[in-house]
Motif scaffolding. Structure first.
Motif, PDB file in Angstrom:
ATOM      1  N   PRO A  84       0.802  -1.192  -0.103  1.00  0.00           N
ATOM      2  CA  PRO A  84      -0.080   0.086  -0.086  1.00  0.00           C
ATOM      3  C   PRO A  84       0.790   1.350   0.036  1.00  0.00           C
ATOM      4  O   PRO A  84       1.962   1.246   0.592  1.00  0.00           O
ATOM      5  CB  PRO A  84      -0.924  -0.025   1.275  1.00  0.00           C
ATOM      6  N   LEU A  85       0.375   2.090  -0.862  1.00  0.00           N
ATOM      7  CA  LEU A  85       1.024   3.588  -0.748  1.00  0.00           C
ATOM      8  C   LEU A  85       0.375   4.697  -0.020  1.00  0.00           C
ATOM      9  O   LEU A  85      -0.945   4.766  -0.230  1.00  0.00           O
ATOM     10  CB  LEU A  85       1.517   3.877  -2.207  1.00  0.00           C
ATOM     11  N   HIS A  86       1.087   5.456   0.822  1.00  0.00           N
ATOM     12  CA  HIS A  86       0.520   6.618   1.438  1.00  0.00           C
ATOM     13  C   HIS A  86      -0.282   7.371   0.358  1.00  0.00           C
ATOM     14  O   HIS A  86       0.281   7.801  -0.594  1.00  0.00           O
ATOM     15  CB  HIS A  86       1.458   7.257   2.281  1.00  0.00           C
ATOM     16  N   PRO A  87      -1.537   7.831   0.721  1.00  0.00           N
ATOM     17  CA  PRO A  87      -2.216   8.511  -0.328  1.00  0.00           C
ATOM     18  C   PRO A  87      -1.498  10.002  -0.791  1.00  0.00           C
ATOM     19  O   PRO A  87      -1.898  10.571  -1.809  1.00  0.00           O
ATOM     20  CB  PRO A  87      -3.304   8.679   0.204  1.00  0.00           C
ATOM     21  N   HIS A  88      -0.965  10.498   0.415  1.00  0.00           N
ATOM     22  CA  HIS A  88      -0.453  11.977   0.238  1.00  0.00           C
ATOM     23  C   HIS A  88       1.039  11.682  -0.597  1.00  0.00           C
ATOM     24  O   HIS A  88       1.890  13.024  -0.617  1.00  0.00           O
ATOM     25  CB  HIS A  88      -0.471  12.762   1.326  1.00  0.00           C
ATOM     26  N   GLY A  89       1.620  10.528  -0.697  1.00  0.00           N
ATOM     27  CA  GLY A  89       3.092  10.497  -1.368  1.00  0.00           C
ATOM     28  C   GLY A  89       3.879  10.120  -0.249  1.00  0.00           C
ATOM     29  O   GLY A  89       3.600   9.512   0.837  1.00  0.00           O
ATOM     30  N   ARG A  90       5.120  10.087  -0.748  1.00  0.00           N
ATOM     31  CA  ARG A  90       6.595   9.523   0.138  1.00  0.00           C
ATOM     32  C   ARG A  90       6.524  10.464   1.467  1.00  0.00           C
ATOM     33  O   ARG A  90       6.120  11.497   1.473  1.00  0.00           O
ATOM     34  CB  ARG A  90       7.684  10.060  -0.596  1.00  0.00           C
ATOM     35  N   THR A  91       6.553   9.719   2.695  1.00  0.00           N
ATOM     36  CA  THR A  91       6.752  10.291   3.896  1.00  0.00           C
ATOM     37  C   THR A  91       8.286  10.349   4.390  1.00  0.00           C
ATOM     38  O   THR A  91       8.398  11.200   5.422  1.00  0.00           O
ATOM     39  CB  THR A  91       6.044   9.532   5.063  1.00  0.00           C
ATOM     40  N   GLY A  92       9.249   9.711   3.574  1.00  0.00           N
ATOM     41  CA  GLY A  92      10.459   9.702   4.298  1.00  0.00           C
ATOM     42  C   GLY A  92      10.732   8.515   5.305  1.00  0.00           C
ATOM     43  O   GLY A  92      11.884   8.404   5.819  1.00  0.00           O
ATOM     44  N   ARG A  93       9.584   7.905   5.447  1.00  0.00           N
ATOM     45  CA  ARG A  93       9.921   6.873   6.709  1.00  0.00           C
ATOM     46  C   ARG A  93       9.003   5.604   6.056  1.00  0.00           C
ATOM     47  O   ARG A  93       7.988   5.547   5.279  1.00  0.00           O
ATOM     48  CB  ARG A  93       9.121   7.149   8.059  1.00  0.00           C
ATOM     49  N   THR A  94       9.565   4.446   6.391  1.00  0.00           N
ATOM     50  CA  THR A  94       9.232   3.126   6.033  1.00  0.00           C
ATOM     51  C   THR A  94       8.964   2.217   7.251  1.00  0.00           C
ATOM     52  O   THR A  94       9.319   2.527   8.336  1.00  0.00           O
ATOM     53  CB  THR A  94       9.757   2.427   5.022  1.00  0.00           C
ATOM     54  N   GLY A  95       8.222   1.095   6.994  1.00  0.00           N
ATOM     55  CA  GLY A  95       8.036   0.081   7.900  1.00  0.00           C
ATOM     56  C   GLY A  95       6.297   0.354   8.639  1.00  0.00           C
ATOM     57  O   GLY A  95       5.644   1.135   8.022  1.00  0.00           O
ATOM     58  N   ARG A  96       6.495  -0.052   9.821  1.00  0.00           N
ATOM     59  CA  ARG A  96       4.727   0.083  10.545  1.00  0.00           C
ATOM     60  C   ARG A  96       4.989  -0.087  11.871  1.00  0.00           C
ATOM     61  O   ARG A  96       5.642  -0.513  12.752  1.00  0.00           O
ATOM     62  CB  ARG A  96       4.084  -1.183  10.229  1.00  0.00           C
ATOM     63  N   ASN A  97       4.629   1.372  12.352  1.00  0.00           N
ATOM     64  CA  ASN A  97       4.377   1.668  13.778  1.00  0.00           C
ATOM     65  C   ASN A  97       2.750   1.873  14.242  1.00  0.00           C
ATOM     66  O   ASN A  97       2.336   2.583  15.176  1.00  0.00           O
ATOM     67  CB  ASN A  97       4.982   2.847  14.329  1.00  0.00           C
ATOM     68  N   LEU A  98       1.918   1.098  13.554  1.00  0.00           N
ATOM     69  CA  LEU A  98       0.480   1.151  13.560  1.00  0.00           C
ATOM     70  C   LEU A  98      -0.245  -0.476  13.604  1.00  0.00           C
ATOM     71  O   LEU A  98       0.722  -1.388  13.278  1.00  0.00           O
ATOM     72  CB  LEU A  98      -0.159   1.897  12.576  1.00  0.00           C
ATOM     73  N   GLY A  99      -1.353  -0.734  14.043  1.00  0.00           N
ATOM     74  CA  GLY A  99      -1.796  -1.846  14.015  1.00  0.00           C
ATOM     75  C   GLY A  99      -1.724  -2.619  12.729  1.00  0.00           C
ATOM     76  O   GLY A  99      -1.597  -3.958  12.653  1.00  0.00           O
ATOM     77  N   LYS A 100      -2.098  -1.936  11.764  1.00  0.00           N
ATOM     78  CA  LYS A 100      -2.208  -2.650  10.382  1.00  0.00           C
ATOM     79  C   LYS A 100      -1.337  -1.829   9.309  1.00  0.00           C
ATOM     80  O   LYS A 100      -1.156  -0.748   9.583  1.00  0.00           O
ATOM     81  CB  LYS A 100      -3.700  -2.398   9.899  1.00  0.00           C
ATOM     82  N   TRP A 101      -1.044  -2.632   8.261  1.00  0.00           N
ATOM     83  CA  TRP A 101      -0.463  -1.884   7.008  1.00  0.00           C
ATOM     84  C   TRP A 101      -1.744  -1.451   6.318  1.00  0.00           C
ATOM     85  O   TRP A 101      -2.571  -1.806   6.389  1.00  0.00           O
ATOM     86  CB  TRP A 101       0.104  -3.327   6.214  1.00  0.00           C
TER      87      TRP A 101
END
Length: 248
Positions: A84-101
């Motif tokens: 999945p790709l963040h709807p607003h574009g690149r964030t500069g960070r990857t991985g997951r620090n939330l419950g779901k991908w």
């Protein structure tokens, strides 16, 4: 030993110029910072999955992307890997620090008491990052956003507004401090109006709960600062939307 190098979960990530933020822009040198916390890394997930998270170590293991996309508050796409790709574009960070991908749905109830010069808004102090914020949180699996609004408000402030129907202000991406390229927060924000203040008691994820003057965002931030706190930046747009509705 895992080969991936992890940065602190609150790492700001690499700087992404505006002209390279959109996913359609080719950027071969892009190297986002990995910020997955220890409990969500593959080896740890193989041994124990936290109650608040799914057990998929990477998006490759997710099998219901079509359903997740159909249910999303904010549409999103998948890349060539099926990530999945963040709807607003690149964030500069990857991985997951939330419950779901992908999208993690939240509910943010904005509770207003009084009118005019006596208008105030209910805020909590978050016990994870110590800032003043709207009482709210993640929508549980199988739960609706309206139910989550009521539950989060009751759990964090002790106030039960289950007999009220709020005004839905919007559904949007929130600039949450845990967002990455492949996992982010989207929120349903809703406005509740009370004739006067009611007693709020901090609970669950709140270290404190109370009322603050809400004639304008500047007035609110001044009051929050005077109380020795800062206003959660991700909630400023939601509060501004509430003010626009109230002042319309």
């Amino acid at each position: 030993m895992e080969a991936t190098s992890y940065a602190p979960v609150d790492h700001p990530g690499v700087t992404v110029p505006e002209d390279r933020r959109h996913w359609s822009v080719i950027w071969p040198e892009y190297a986002p910072v990995e910020i997955t916390p220890p409990e969500l890394r593959p080896l740890e997930l193989a041994a124990h999955v936290p109650a608040w998270a799914e057990g998929h170590p990477t998006p490759d293991h997710v099998r219901d992307w079509a359903q997740r996309q159909a249910a999303a508050l904010v549409p999103f796409t998948l890349d060539e890997r099926g990530w999945p790709l963040h709807p607003h574009g690149r964030t500069g960070r990857t991985g997951r620090n939330l419950g779901k991908w992908g999208e993690n749905q939240a509910a943010d109830p904005i509770v207003i008491a009084g009118t005019g010069a006596h208008r105030s808004v209910l805020l909590i102090t978050r016990d994870d990052i110590g800032v003043a914020a709207i009482p709210g949180g993640m929508v549980d699996p199988g739960e609706t956003a309206p139910a989550a609004l009521v539950r989060e408000l009751r759990e964090e402030t002790g106030i039960d507004l289950s007999d009220q129907r709020p005004v839905i202000l919007g559904r949007q991406i929130v600039a949450d401090w845990r967002n990455t390229d492949h996992a982010w927060v989207a929120s349903t924000s809703a406005l509740y109006r009370l004739p006067e203040q009611v007693t709020a008691t901090a609970g669950d994820d709140a270290a404190d709960a109370g009322w603050f003057p809400f004639g304008s965002l500047a007035q609110l931030e001044t009051a929050v600062t005077a109380a020795g706190r800062t206003l959660y930046a991700a909630h400023r747009p939601l509060l501004l939307r509430a003010l626009e509705h109230l002042n319309h």
